[in-house]
Write a protein that holds these residues in place. Structure first.
Motif, PDB file in Angstrom:
ATOM      1  N   GLU B  28       0.811  -1.223   0.000  1.00 57.70           N
ATOM      2  CA  GLU B  28       0.000   0.000   0.000  1.00 57.70           C
ATOM      3  C   GLU B  28       0.849   1.280   0.000  1.00 57.70           C
ATOM      4  O   GLU B  28       1.485   1.585  -1.001  1.00 57.70           O
ATOM      5  N   ASP B  29       0.931   1.949   1.129  1.00 57.21           N
ATOM      6  CA  ASP B  29       1.500   3.304   1.154  1.00 57.21           C
ATOM      7  C   ASP B  29       2.950   3.415   0.690  1.00 57.21           C
ATOM      8  O   ASP B  29       3.338   4.440   0.133  1.00 57.21           O
ATOM      9  N   GLY B  63      -6.355  -0.736  -0.065  1.00 58.70           N
ATOM     10  CA  GLY B  63      -7.701  -0.661   0.497  1.00 58.70           C
ATOM     11  C   GLY B  63      -8.782  -1.086  -0.486  1.00 58.70           C
ATOM     12  O   GLY B  63      -8.574  -1.053  -1.710  1.00 58.70           O
ATOM     13  N   THR B  64      -9.927  -1.475   0.047  1.00 59.17           N
ATOM     14  CA  THR B  64     -11.010  -1.932  -0.814  1.00 59.17           C
ATOM     15  C   THR B  64     -11.655  -0.774  -1.588  1.00 59.17           C
ATOM     16  O   THR B  64     -12.538  -0.986  -2.407  1.00 59.17           O
ATOM     17  N   ASP B  65     -11.197   0.446  -1.313  1.00 59.21           N
ATOM     18  CA  ASP B  65     -11.658   1.597  -2.101  1.00 59.21           C
ATOM     19  C   ASP B  65     -10.725   1.848  -3.293  1.00 59.21           C
ATOM     20  O   ASP B  65     -10.904   2.819  -4.031  1.00 59.21           O
ATOM     21  N   SER B  66      -9.720   0.980  -3.468  1.00 61.17           N
ATOM     22  CA  SER B  66      -8.759   1.168  -4.566  1.00 61.17           C
ATOM     23  C   SER B  66      -9.047   0.194  -5.715  1.00 61.17           C
ATOM     24  O   SER B  66      -9.901  -0.691  -5.588  1.00 61.17           O
ATOM     25  N   ASP B  67      -8.281   0.330  -6.813  1.00 57.40           N
ATOM     26  CA  ASP B  67      -8.425  -0.605  -7.941  1.00 57.40           C
ATOM     27  C   ASP B  67      -7.519  -1.829  -7.784  1.00 57.40           C
ATOM     28  O   ASP B  67      -7.483  -2.676  -8.663  1.00 57.40           O
ATOM     29  N   TYR B  68      -6.754  -1.887  -6.711  1.00 60.09           N
ATOM     30  CA  TYR B  68      -5.685  -2.884  -6.634  1.00 60.09           C
ATOM     31  C   TYR B  68      -5.975  -4.099  -5.752  1.00 60.09           C
ATOM     32  O   TYR B  68      -5.319  -5.124  -5.879  1.00 60.09           O
ATOM     33  N   VAL B  91      -5.589  -5.115   6.195  1.00 57.39           N
ATOM     34  CA  VAL B  91      -6.462  -4.356   5.293  1.00 57.39           C
ATOM     35  C   VAL B  91      -6.562  -2.918   5.795  1.00 57.39           C
ATOM     36  O   VAL B  91      -7.057  -2.671   6.889  1.00 57.39           O
ATOM     37  N   PRO B  92      -6.071  -1.966   4.993  1.00 60.86           N
ATOM     38  CA  PRO B  92      -6.125  -0.575   5.431  1.00 60.86           C
ATOM     39  C   PRO B  92      -7.511   0.021   5.268  1.00 60.86           C
ATOM     40  O   PRO B  92      -8.316  -0.460   4.477  1.00 60.86           O
ATOM     41  N   LYS B  93      -7.753   1.040   6.051  1.00 60.03           N
ATOM     42  CA  LYS B  93      -8.961   1.876   5.919  1.00 60.03           C
ATOM     43  C   LYS B  93     -10.253   1.063   5.910  1.00 60.03           C
ATOM     44  O   LYS B  93     -11.165   1.329   5.113  1.00 60.03           O
ATOM     45  N   VAL B  94     -10.338   0.070   6.777  1.00 60.40           N
ATOM     46  CA  VAL B  94     -11.601  -0.673   6.886  1.00 60.40           C
ATOM     47  C   VAL B  94     -12.633   0.264   7.510  1.00 60.40           C
ATOM     48  O   VAL B  94     -12.379   0.897   8.529  1.00 60.40           O
ATOM     49  N   GLU B  95     -13.774   0.375   6.864  1.00 60.76           N
ATOM     50  CA  GLU B  95     -14.786   1.330   7.314  1.00 60.76           C
ATOM     51  C   GLU B  95     -16.035   0.664   7.883  1.00 60.76           C
ATOM     52  O   GLU B  95     -16.744   1.263   8.678  1.00 60.76           O
ATOM     53  N   SER B  96     -16.300  -0.571   7.428  1.00 58.49           N
ATOM     54  CA  SER B  96     -17.577  -1.163   7.825  1.00 58.49           C
ATOM     55  C   SER B  96     -17.486  -2.679   7.935  1.00 58.49           C
ATOM     56  O   SER B  96     -16.614  -3.300   7.314  1.00 58.49           O
ATOM     57  N   PRO B  97     -18.409  -3.301   8.684  1.00 55.68           N
ATOM     58  CA  PRO B  97     -18.443  -4.765   8.768  1.00 55.68           C
ATOM     59  C   PRO B  97     -18.706  -5.399   7.403  1.00 55.68           C
ATOM     60  O   PRO B  97     -18.203  -6.491   7.120  1.00 55.68           O
ATOM     61  N   LEU B 127      -7.963   0.498  11.287  1.00 50.03           N
ATOM     62  CA  LEU B 127      -9.088   1.429  11.410  1.00 50.03           C
ATOM     63  C   LEU B 127      -8.526   2.844  11.392  1.00 50.03           C
ATOM     64  O   LEU B 127      -7.807   3.244  12.305  1.00 50.03           O
ATOM     65  N   GLU B 128      -8.853   3.581  10.337  1.00 46.48           N
ATOM     66  CA  GLU B 128      -8.152   4.848  10.120  1.00 46.48           C
ATOM     67  C   GLU B 128      -9.079   6.056  10.029  1.00 46.48           C
ATOM     68  O   GLU B 128      -8.722   7.076   9.458  1.00 46.48           O
ATOM     69  N   SER B 129     -10.299   5.898  10.552  1.00 46.47           N
ATOM     70  CA  SER B 129     -11.210   7.046  10.593  1.00 46.47           C
ATOM     71  C   SER B 129     -12.016   6.981  11.882  1.00 46.47           C
ATOM     72  O   SER B 129     -12.095   5.926  12.531  1.00 46.47           O
TER      73      SER B 129
END
Lengths: 93, 299
Positions: B28-29, B63-68, B91-97, B127-129
Motif C-alpha cells: 500500500e503506502d 484498500g477496498t476503495d482502490s483498484d488494486y 487491510v487498510p482503511k476498513v470502514e464497515s463490517p 481502522l483509520e477514521s
C-alpha cells in the motif's frame, strides 16, 4: 520499437529491459553488472524459463545485475514482460 | 511486526534478519501507483521461494476503495499455496463490517480453489477514521477471520481534524476505545507504528503506555525499533516466576477441588490467574524459551 523496463539499480535488485524484435529473429540476451560472470548460467536459465512460460520467441533482453537473487530476477523480468505486453496492446488500433 | 516496502528487494529479503516477531509485506503506502504491479509480483515471488524462519508473514494489501486490492489478494494466494507461513492480510482503511464480509467471502473462495485450509488467511483490520473506530466491535465480529484491530495514525489524526503530535494525545481515547472493542470481540489489539524512527526514548515511553492500556503489540517501521518493543513486552524473570507460582497454585487447588488459592500469603482470584496465564503465554515466545527454564528465585 516497443520496450519495457522493470527493477532498479539498488543493491540486491536488477534492472531488466526488454525490446521488440522482428518475428523469427529469436532471443538475444545481454547480462552486465556484479553477478554477470559468476551467476551467468543461473541468470540465463531463469530468463529462458520465464520467456518460455510467457511463450515468447522473439525478444531482446538486457539485464544489469546488482546482486539479485533468483526470485527477484524472475519477478523483474515477469514485470517487464507484462508491461511490454500492455505496451503492445496499446499500439493496436 | 515490521513493515517492509513491497518494491524493495533488499529490505524484503533482509527484514527477517532483525528478528521481528512478524513481517508485513507492504503493497500500500510505501509503493507508488506505477510500481503496484512490480511490487505485487516481487512480493509473491519472494514469499513463494524463501523461508523466513519463525516470522509470521502478512501482507498489507491496498484498500477496498482502490483498484488494486483484488489483484493483491489473488497474488497472495499464489504465494500462500507455496508458503504456509503466510497467515494473514492487513487491510487498510476498513470502514464497515460489510467490507469484512466481502473480504471473507473472497478469501473463502480462493482458499477452496488453492487447497488452503479454510480460515487459514486471517484479517488484520486497520481502522483509520473516526467512524471506523466507532464501529470497531462490529468490524471485529463481522468474520471469524478477524484477528486484530489496529488504529491508524496520520489518517485518523486528519479525520479528527487535528494533526499528529509527538505525544499523540489526540489518539489517546482512540487507543482506549480500540482496546475495549478488541477485548469485547475477543481479538488482538495491535498498536500503530511510532513514526519518529530516531527517537528511541519516545518509542520506549509510548510502548510502555500502550502496553499498560492493554495492547498486545506494536507495529515497527525500522529495525532499530524492534529491541525497544521486545524489551517493553518481555516480562521480567521476577514477573514470570510469580506468574508460574500463581498458575501452579491454581492448578493444584483445582486438583484438590478447592475454590480459593493463596500465593505468597495473598488470596488470588480468577482475573489474577488469567493475567498470570497470559503473562506466561507472552513470556514463552518473547524469551524464546520454555517458561519452566526461569532461574529459581534467590529470595
Amino acid at each position: 520499437m516497443r520496450k519495457a523496463i522493470a527493477g532498479s539499480m539498488e543493491s540486491m535488485d536488477c534492472m531488466v529491459s526488454v525490446f521488440e524484435r522482428p518475428s523469427g529473429t529469436g532471443i538475444t540476451l545481454s547480462i552486465g553488472g556484479s553477478g554477470s560472470e559468476l551467476f551467468h548460467s543461473a541468470i540465463v536459465n531463469t530468463v529462458n524459463r520465464t520467456l518460455s512460460a510467457f511463450n515468447i520467441q522473439d525478444i531482446e533482453v538486457h539485464i544489469q545485475d546488482c546482486g539479485a537473487l533468483e526470485p527477484v530476477l524472475s519477478a523483474r523480468l515477469e514485470t517487464a514482460l507484462l508491461r511490454y505486453s500492455v505496451a503492445s496492446d496499446e499500439r493496436e488500433p | 511486526m515490521m513493515y517492509l516496502p513491497g518494491n524493495n528487494p533488499n529490505m524484503l529479503l533482509r527484514g527477517h534478519l532483525f528478528r521481528p516477531d512478524g513481517l508485513i509485506f507492504d503493497l500500500e503506502d510505501s509503493v507508488p501507483a506505477n510500481e503496484k504491479l512490480a511490487a505485487r509480483i516481487l512480493v509473491g515471488k519472494i514469499l513463494s521461494f524463501l523461508d523466513f524462519g519463525g516470522c509470521e508473514l502478512t501482507i498489507r494489501i491496498n484498500g477496498t476503495d482502490s483498484d488494486y486490492w483484488r489483484d493483491d489478494i489473488t497474488a497472495i494466494f499464489d504465494a500462500a499455496a507455496a508458503n504456509p507461513q503466510i497467515t494473514g492480510i492487513r487491510v487498510p482503511k476498513v470502514e464497515s463490517p460489510q467490507e469484512v464480509v466481502v473480504l471473507d467471502e473472497m478469501l473463502s473462495e480462493l482458499e477452496d480453489k488453492s487447497n488452503i485450509p479454510p480460515g487459514h488467511i486471517r484479517i488484520f483490520c486497520l481502522l483509520e477514521s473516526a467512524s471506523a473506530i466507532w464501529r470497531a466491535f462490529d468490524i471485529a465480529t463481522a468474520s471469524s477471520r478477524v484477528t486484530a484491530l489496529i488504529p491508524g495514525g496520520e489518517d485518523l489524526a486528519a479525520d479528527l481534524k487535528t494533526s499528529r503530535s509527538k505525544d499523540e494525545i489526540e489518539l489517546d481515547w482512540i487507543r482506549r476505545m480500540l482496546v475495549v472493542a478488541a477485548r469485547a470481540a475477543g481479538v488482538d489489539a495491535l498498536d500503530a507504528a511510532y513514526p519518529h524512527i530516531h527517537d528511541l526514548e519516545g518509542l520506549k515511553t509510548q510502548t510502555a503506555f500502550v502496553r499498560q492500556l492493554g495492547f498486545d503489540g506494536k507495529s515497527v517501521l525500522h529495525p532499530n525499533q524492534i529491541p525497544i518493543i521486545h524489551e517493553a513486552y518481555t516480562p521480567t524473570d521476577q514477573e514470570v516466576r510469580k506468574a508460574l507460582r500463581i498458575v501452579q497454585a491454581a492448578e493444584e487447588a483445582e486438583r484438590r477441588g478447592q475454590g480459593a488459592v493463596s500465593v505468597d500469603g495473598r488470596l488470588v482470584d480468577r482475573p489474577v490467574i488469567k493475567r498470570a496465564q497470559y503473562l506466561l503465554q507472552l513470556a514463552g515466545p518473547m524469551h524464546g524459551r520454555d517458561t519452566h527454564d526461569v532461574p529459581p528465585d534467590k529470595g
